[in-house]
Motif scaffolding. Structure first.
Motif, PDB file in Angstrom:
ATOM      1  N   UNK A  58       0.827  -1.199   0.000  1.00 40.41           N
ATOM      2  CA  UNK A  58       0.000   0.000   0.000  1.00 40.41           C
ATOM      3  C   UNK A  58       0.867   1.259   0.000  1.00 40.41           C
ATOM      4  N   UNK A  59       0.360   2.299  -0.654  1.00 40.12           N
ATOM      5  CA  UNK A  59       1.070   3.570  -0.683  1.00 40.12           C
ATOM      6  C   UNK A  59       0.049   4.699  -0.801  1.00 40.12           C
ATOM      7  N   UNK A  60       0.402   5.919  -0.392  1.00 36.50           N
ATOM      8  CA  UNK A  60      -0.536   7.046  -0.455  1.00 36.50           C
ATOM      9  C   UNK A  60      -1.013   7.288  -1.891  1.00 36.50           C
ATOM     10  N   UNK A  61      -2.319   7.409  -2.052  1.00 36.55           N
ATOM     11  CA  UNK A  61      -2.878   7.670  -3.372  1.00 36.55           C
ATOM     12  C   UNK A  61      -3.230   6.423  -4.149  1.00 36.55           C
ATOM     13  N   UNK A  62      -2.987   5.243  -3.577  1.00 31.06           N
ATOM     14  CA  UNK A  62      -3.311   4.001  -4.273  1.00 31.06           C
ATOM     15  C   UNK A  62      -4.812   3.922  -4.533  1.00 31.06           C
ATOM     16  N   UNK A  63      -5.187   3.598  -5.763  1.00 25.48           N
ATOM     17  CA  UNK A  63      -6.592   3.425  -6.107  1.00 25.48           C
ATOM     18  C   UNK A  63      -6.710   2.252  -7.067  1.00 25.48           C
ATOM     19  N   UNK A  64      -7.451   1.243  -6.647  1.00 24.03           N
ATOM     20  CA  UNK A  64      -7.663   0.067  -7.480  1.00 24.03           C
ATOM     21  C   UNK A  64      -9.156  -0.086  -7.742  1.00 24.03           C
ATOM     22  N   UNK A  65      -9.517  -0.095  -9.006  1.00 23.71           N
ATOM     23  CA  UNK A  65     -10.940  -0.238  -9.341  1.00 23.71           C
ATOM     24  C   UNK A  65     -11.465  -1.603  -8.943  1.00 23.71           C
ATOM     25  N   UNK A  66     -10.605  -2.606  -9.055  1.00 18.89           N
ATOM     26  CA  UNK A  66     -11.066  -3.951  -8.711  1.00 18.89           C
ATOM     27  C   UNK A  66      -9.884  -4.862  -8.427  1.00 18.89           C
ATOM     28  N   UNK A  67      -9.992  -5.634  -7.341  1.00 22.05           N
ATOM     29  CA  UNK A  67      -9.030  -6.690  -7.084  1.00 22.05           C
ATOM     30  C   UNK A  67      -9.342  -7.926  -7.936  1.00 22.05           C
ATOM     31  N   UNK A  68     -10.506  -7.881  -8.601  1.00 19.44           N
ATOM     32  CA  UNK A  68     -10.939  -9.045  -9.368  1.00 19.44           C
ATOM     33  C   UNK A  68     -10.025  -9.338 -10.546  1.00 19.44           C
ATOM     34  N   UNK A  69      -9.264  -8.315 -10.966  1.00 17.05           N
ATOM     35  CA  UNK A  69      -8.342  -8.550 -12.078  1.00 17.05           C
ATOM     36  C   UNK A  69      -7.231  -9.522 -11.667  1.00 17.05           C
ATOM     37  N   UNK A  70      -7.040  -9.654 -10.358  1.00 14.42           N
ATOM     38  CA  UNK A  70      -6.055 -10.596  -9.862  1.00 14.42           C
ATOM     39  C   UNK A  70      -6.746 -11.938  -9.620  1.00 14.42           C
ATOM     40  N   UNK A 116       0.671  -5.234   2.443  1.00 14.77           N
ATOM     41  CA  UNK A 116       1.703  -4.646   3.293  1.00 14.77           C
ATOM     42  C   UNK A 116       1.226  -3.240   3.626  1.00 14.77           C
ATOM     43  N   UNK A 117       0.646  -3.090   4.815  1.00 14.96           N
ATOM     44  CA  UNK A 117      -0.112  -1.888   5.170  1.00 14.96           C
ATOM     45  C   UNK A 117       0.723  -0.906   5.977  1.00 14.96           C
ATOM     46  N   UNK A 118       0.155   0.284   6.173  1.00 13.61           N
ATOM     47  CA  UNK A 118       0.811   1.315   6.962  1.00 13.61           C
ATOM     48  C   UNK A 118       0.776   0.944   8.446  1.00 13.61           C
ATOM     49  N   UNK A 119       1.840   1.263   9.154  1.00  9.19           N
ATOM     50  CA  UNK A 119       1.862   1.167  10.610  1.00  9.19           C
ATOM     51  C   UNK A 119       1.299  -0.114  11.181  1.00  9.19           C
TER      52      UNK A 119
END
Length: 416
Positions: free
Chosen positions: A279-291, A299-302
């Motif tokens: 994860x990173x600032x500004x991340x935008x995913x329309x769909x996880x379904x493509x995976x 891997x998240x913040x804090x």
């Protein structure tokens, strides 16, 4: 007294999988007019040169034997500890290794567990931390020491190489025995059990290691859970507070034939292993379904937080019965269930629902990846059952990867 008898000398199977440790070292001109520099070239060097080098540097304290017949004759002679060499027919490029590579290594260990007292695995450093965790989870409750090591400089390199110290240190811990108090309140000899990483004098659990430097000899560390041993003045020392779950009692007459109950299977299919998304600032995913993967590790913040911009795609992915686990991107520390629940439900209307996201606590990313990969090899009656069991599995310690008591019942019930 019988239990005070010193155990016989130990036999070690050294498994050479490839990597920098076993590379050839050559001098080449990098550009016209340059004075030349040292470069690492994996040119398929014969393992015989590596073997001869290892024999020469270990001859003072360890005997090398080429086959079981020679080793069986020596086993009654009382000579120093011995080792035997096994090179994989197809060397593993660490950067191209897969979970199947871990399974190939684990299979060699599993099939030889009654023939040897300990194992040393030589592996490339790029993904050594993934391999050590993978081997651990594929061999549940393994009762003999497996020491994974590697090198930043090839053992055949002229001059100084960390490969020499790492190899000898690995042999030292593989053959380590100590006269300690046993569960029966008497003193007896013990050895290590389970999978470890030895690098630059430090012995660490195979499930807590991360790579912290790409060049220095001190390349690996265990920042979330303290390392378990150290080579001090050439002698292996195991931290007293760590010995409880890491040692096993040695039968003084060497009648112990205990074996690992099973070698776990890995999942099959087009995309059988988990996908990691940092994860990173500004991340935008329309769909996880493509995976098309059955599991995603964030891997998240804090402590396990993430951007609200991924909420919809994350919920759709979970609704499809897929699995999501969260680790912290930090070098040290832990994720929290409170934070991982927030990733799934940012609004009050859904906050009362139990989170379907698995929190990995202080498990490292390499260990979490290996753990999820092995988990995906299990079968369940429904996607809902798998999600429930997945959250439970990731919150429990299988082999010391997180700071909670190991749940024995989990291994007994798993992989049915």
């Amino acid at each position: 007294m019988a239990d005070s008898k010193r155990p016989r000398s130990r036999s070690v199977l050294v498994i050479d999988t490839g990597g920098t440790f076993s590379m050839e070292y050559k001098s080449e001109l990098e550009s016209p007019g340059s004075s030349g520099s040292k470069r690492l070239l994996d040119v398929g060097k014969s393992h015989k040169d590596v073997l001869n080098k290892l024999k020469s540097i270990s001859a003072k304290e360890y005997e090398y034997y080429d086959n079981d017949e020679e080793r069986s004759r020596r086993s009654q002679s009382g000579k120093p500890h011995s080792w035997t060499y096994h090179a994989l027919s197809e060397r593993i490029d660490s950067s191209s290794a897969t979970p199947q590579s871990w399974h190939d290594i684990a299979k060699v260990i599993f099939e030889n567990q009654l023939s040897f007292d300990a194992f040393v695995v030589i592996h490339g450093t790029d993904t050594l931390m993934y391999a050590s965790a993978g081997i651990t989870f594929l061999l549940p409750k393994f009762t003999k020491p497996v020491i994974v090591t590697g090198a930043q400089i090839p053992v055949l390199a002229p001059g100084a190489s960390d490969a020499v110290g790492n190899f000898l240190g690995s042999l030292a811990f593989a053959t380590w025995t100590a006269f300690l108090r046993s569960e029966k309140s008497c003193h007896a000899y013990h050895s290590l059990k389970g999978v470890f990483v030895y690098f630059n004098t430090k012995l660490m659990r195979g499930t807590t290691v991360v790579k912290v430097d790409s060049q220095r000899w001190d390349a690996f560390d265990s920042p979330r859970i303290r390392f378990v041993g150290e080579l001090i003045e050439g002698k292996p020392v195991v931290t007293e507070s760590q010995t409880g779950a890491l040692i096993r009692l040695l039968d003084p007459d060497e009648r112990d034939l205990s074996i690992s109950p099973k070698l776990y299977n890995l999942p099959s299919g087009t995309n059988p292993y988990p996908l990691v998304i940092h994860l990173f600032p500004g991340l935008s995913l329309e769909s996880f379904a493509i995976y098309k993967h059955d599991a995603i590790i964030l891997a998240a913040f804090g402590c396990g937080n993430g951007p609200i911009t991924i909420k919809k795609s994350l919920l759709d992915y979970l609704d499809s019965g897929k699995l999501v686990a969260v680790v912290s991107e930090c070098l040290s520390g832990s994720t929290s269930a409170a934070y991982t629940a927030c990733i799934e439900s940012w609004d009050k209307s859904s906050s009362h629902k139990p989170s379907r996201i698995a929190t990995c606590n202080n498990t490292t990313l390499p260990a979490a990846y290996a753990k999820v990969a092995v988990f995906l090899g299990r079968k369940f009656d429904s996607p809902e059952d798998r999600q429930v069991e997945f959250r439970k599995a990731m919150s429990l310690s299988w082999a010391g990867e997180l700071s909670y008591r190991t749940t024995e019942e989990y291994y007994e019930a798993s992989n049915k």
